[in-house]
Design a protein around this motif. Structure first.
Motif, PDB file in Angstrom:
ATOM      1  N   ILE A  50      12.706   6.387   4.043  1.00 49.57           N
ATOM      2  CA  ILE A  50      11.458   7.152   4.107  1.00 49.57           C
ATOM      3  C   ILE A  50      10.247   6.362   3.625  1.00 49.57           C
ATOM      4  N   ASP A  51      10.418   5.463   2.686  1.00 53.60           N
ATOM      5  CA  ASP A  51       9.289   4.797   2.031  1.00 53.60           C
ATOM      6  C   ASP A  51       8.719   3.596   2.785  1.00 53.60           C
ATOM      7  N   ILE A  52       8.782   3.610   4.070  1.00 48.26           N
ATOM      8  CA  ILE A  52       8.348   2.471   4.879  1.00 48.26           C
ATOM      9  C   ILE A  52       6.860   2.142   4.712  1.00 48.26           C
ATOM     10  N   ALA A  53       6.023   3.145   4.565  1.00 50.22           N
ATOM     11  CA  ALA A  53       4.575   2.899   4.497  1.00 50.22           C
ATOM     12  C   ALA A  53       4.039   2.900   3.067  1.00 50.22           C
ATOM     13  N   GLN A  54       4.946   2.859   2.096  1.00 48.91           N
ATOM     14  CA  GLN A  54       4.524   2.850   0.698  1.00 48.91           C
ATOM     15  C   GLN A  54       4.161   1.435   0.253  1.00 48.91           C
ATOM     16  N   GLU A  55       3.380   1.375  -0.823  1.00 50.93           N
ATOM     17  CA  GLU A  55       2.977   0.083  -1.367  1.00 50.93           C
ATOM     18  C   GLU A  55       4.205  -0.789  -1.618  1.00 50.93           C
ATOM     19  N   GLY A  56       4.113  -2.027  -1.253  1.00 48.69           N
ATOM     20  CA  GLY A  56       5.242  -2.940  -1.386  1.00 48.69           C
ATOM     21  C   GLY A  56       6.031  -3.058  -0.095  1.00 48.69           C
ATOM     22  N   ASN A  57       6.142  -1.969   0.642  1.00 46.18           N
ATOM     23  CA  ASN A  57       6.847  -1.992   1.929  1.00 46.18           C
ATOM     24  C   ASN A  57       5.885  -2.119   3.103  1.00 46.18           C
ATOM     25  N   VAL A  58       4.667  -1.679   2.908  1.00 49.00           N
ATOM     26  CA  VAL A  58       3.707  -1.638   4.010  1.00 49.00           C
ATOM     27  C   VAL A  58       3.377  -3.041   4.532  1.00 49.00           C
ATOM     28  N   ASN A  59       3.509  -4.062   3.704  1.00 51.07           N
ATOM     29  CA  ASN A  59       3.258  -5.424   4.178  1.00 51.07           C
ATOM     30  C   ASN A  59       4.272  -5.831   5.244  1.00 51.07           C
ATOM     31  N   LEU A  60       5.525  -5.439   5.048  1.00 47.49           N
ATOM     32  CA  LEU A  60       6.536  -5.722   6.065  1.00 47.49           C
ATOM     33  C   LEU A  60       6.220  -4.977   7.358  1.00 47.49           C
ATOM     34  N   ALA A  61       5.831  -3.728   7.232  1.00 47.06           N
ATOM     35  CA  ALA A  61       5.464  -2.934   8.403  1.00 47.06           C
ATOM     36  C   ALA A  61       4.266  -3.562   9.109  1.00 47.06           C
ATOM     37  N   THR A  62       3.311  -4.058   8.345  1.00 53.78           N
ATOM     38  CA  THR A  62       2.119  -4.676   8.923  1.00 53.78           C
ATOM     39  C   THR A  62       2.475  -5.950   9.683  1.00 53.78           C
ATOM     40  N   ARG A  63       3.351  -6.757   9.127  1.00 56.10           N
ATOM     41  CA  ARG A  63       3.771  -7.984   9.838  1.00 56.10           C
ATOM     42  C   ARG A  63       4.409  -7.633  11.188  1.00 56.10           C
ATOM     43  N   VAL A  64       5.229  -6.588  11.204  1.00 54.32           N
ATOM     44  CA  VAL A  64       5.864  -6.200  12.466  1.00 54.32           C
ATOM     45  C   VAL A  64       4.831  -5.584  13.404  1.00 54.32           C
ATOM     46  N   LEU A  65       3.864  -4.837  12.883  1.00 51.80           N
ATOM     47  CA  LEU A  65       2.774  -4.334  13.726  1.00 51.80           C
ATOM     48  C   LEU A  65       2.014  -5.490  14.360  1.00 51.80           C
ATOM     49  N   ASN A  66       1.719  -6.517  13.560  1.00 53.78           N
ATOM     50  CA  ASN A  66       1.007  -7.683  14.081  1.00 53.78           C
ATOM     51  C   ASN A  66       1.814  -8.346  15.199  1.00 53.78           C
ATOM     52  N   LEU A  67       3.115  -8.487  14.966  1.00 56.27           N
ATOM     53  CA  LEU A  67       3.982  -9.092  15.972  1.00 56.27           C
ATOM     54  C   LEU A  67       4.054  -8.225  17.223  1.00 56.27           C
ATOM     55  N   SER A  68       4.191  -6.920  17.040  1.00 55.84           N
ATOM     56  CA  SER A  68       4.298  -6.029  18.201  1.00 55.84           C
ATOM     57  C   SER A  68       3.003  -6.037  19.013  1.00 55.84           C
ATOM     58  N   HIS A  69       1.866  -6.156  18.349  1.00 56.60           N
ATOM     59  CA  HIS A  69       0.589  -6.268  19.051  1.00 56.60           C
ATOM     60  C   HIS A  69       0.583  -7.525  19.913  1.00 56.60           C
ATOM     61  N   SER A  70       1.025  -8.643  19.342  1.00 53.99           N
ATOM     62  CA  SER A  70       1.096  -9.900  20.102  1.00 53.99           C
ATOM     63  C   SER A  70       2.069  -9.778  21.275  1.00 53.99           C
ATOM     64  N   GLU A  71       3.190  -9.103  21.056  1.00 55.61           N
ATOM     65  CA  GLU A  71       4.163  -8.906  22.131  1.00 55.61           C
ATOM     66  C   GLU A  71       3.554  -8.121  23.291  1.00 55.61           C
ATOM     67  N   VAL A  72       2.802  -7.083  22.960  1.00 48.75           N
ATOM     68  CA  VAL A  72       2.193  -6.262  24.008  1.00 48.75           C
ATOM     69  C   VAL A  72       1.133  -7.059  24.767  1.00 48.75           C
ATOM     70  N   VAL A  73       0.329  -7.804  24.048  1.00 46.28           N
ATOM     71  CA  VAL A  73      -0.689  -8.626  24.707  1.00 46.28           C
ATOM     72  C   VAL A  73      -0.009  -9.589  25.680  1.00 46.28           C
ATOM     73  N   GLU A  74       1.092 -10.173  25.260  1.00 49.56           N
ATOM     74  CA  GLU A  74       1.838 -11.093  26.131  1.00 49.56           C
ATOM     75  C   GLU A  74       2.481 -10.339  27.295  1.00 49.56           C
ATOM     76  N   LEU A  75       2.978  -9.146  27.055  1.00 49.13           N
ATOM     77  CA  LEU A  75       3.580  -8.329  28.103  1.00 49.13           C
ATOM     78  C   LEU A  75       2.550  -7.977  29.185  1.00 49.13           C
ATOM     79  N   LEU A  76       1.311  -7.828  28.785  1.00 48.93           N
ATOM     80  CA  LEU A  76       0.244  -7.438  29.708  1.00 48.93           C
ATOM     81  C   LEU A  76      -0.413  -8.627  30.419  1.00 48.93           C
ATOM     82  N   TYR A  77       0.056  -9.844  30.118  1.00 46.92           N
ATOM     83  CA  TYR A  77      -0.469 -11.033  30.773  1.00 46.92           C
ATOM     84  C   TYR A  77      -0.258 -10.875  32.277  1.00 46.92           C
ATOM     85  N   PRO A  78      -1.134 -11.194  33.150  1.00 46.96           N
ATOM     86  CA  PRO A  78      -2.377 -11.943  33.038  1.00 46.96           C
ATOM     87  C   PRO A  78      -3.627 -11.094  32.809  1.00 46.96           C
TER      88      PRO A  78
END
Length: 177
Positions: A50-78
């Motif tokens: 449950i504590d995924i978005a709590q302090e200390g864990n949110v950094n991990l969630a943010t890294r995966v959000l950043n990666l997923s954003h990059s994945e989507v941008v690449e998926l939408l190429y060109p």
């Protein structure tokens, strides 16, 4: 008239924006549901899920959000192609953007409803990517949890690809006698 021409196709520039706060809210909601339905002997196991978005864990969630954003941008190429700047430097310092944006050049014939559908799919993709990673670490009681999120992610990617393929081509109505 659109802003850009590519191989004779008139295009428009659009931006899809995703609020980090909204994404984290949905991630926390899904994680709560996953934790709430877990058959646990020890409440610590539930609280880890449950504590995924709590302090200390949110950094991990943010890294995966950043990666997923990059994945989507690449998926939408060109449609999202960006030129590299001479001497550009990228580092791995954690970024916590308020908004994740995707700039696209789409055919003038693309409808607003298609963009809204794409926006909703991308939002779900980003949320699901974080949950898949989180459940693979924390939800050891239910190993199917990660697999369920894997299936959802593949389904979303398939819908994005199908939607782009279908909506990005000019509409041709065949003539019948």
């Amino acid at each position: 008239m659109g802003c850009c021409r590519s191989k004779g196709v008139v295009t428009k520039r659009v931006v899809l924006a995703f609020s980090r706060e909204e994404l984290l809210y949905d991630i926390a909601e899904w994680a709560f549901v996953e934790g709430d339905v877990m058959p646990v002997k020890d409440e610590h196991e539930r609280h880890q899920v449950i504590d995924i978005a709590q302090e200390g864990n949110v950094n991990l969630a943010t890294r995966v959000l950043n990666l997923s954003h990059s994945e989507v941008v690449e998926l939408l190429y060109p449609y999202t192609k960006e030129e590299i700047k001479d001497g550009e430097r990228l580092d791995d310092v954690l970024e916590e953007p308020e908004k994740y944006e995707i700039e696209m050049s789409v055919p003038e014939t693309m409808s607003r409803s298609s963009l809204k559908y794409l926006r909703d799919l991308i939002h779900d993709y980003m949320v699901s990517r974080v949950l898949r990673e989180w459940m693979s670490i924390t939800n050891n009681i239910n190993p199917n949890s990660k697999l369920n999120w894997d299936d959802k992610i593949e389904d979303i990617k398939s819908k994005i690809r199908r939607g782009l393929k279908w909506r990005m081509k000019p509409l041709r109505i065949s003539q019948h006698p």
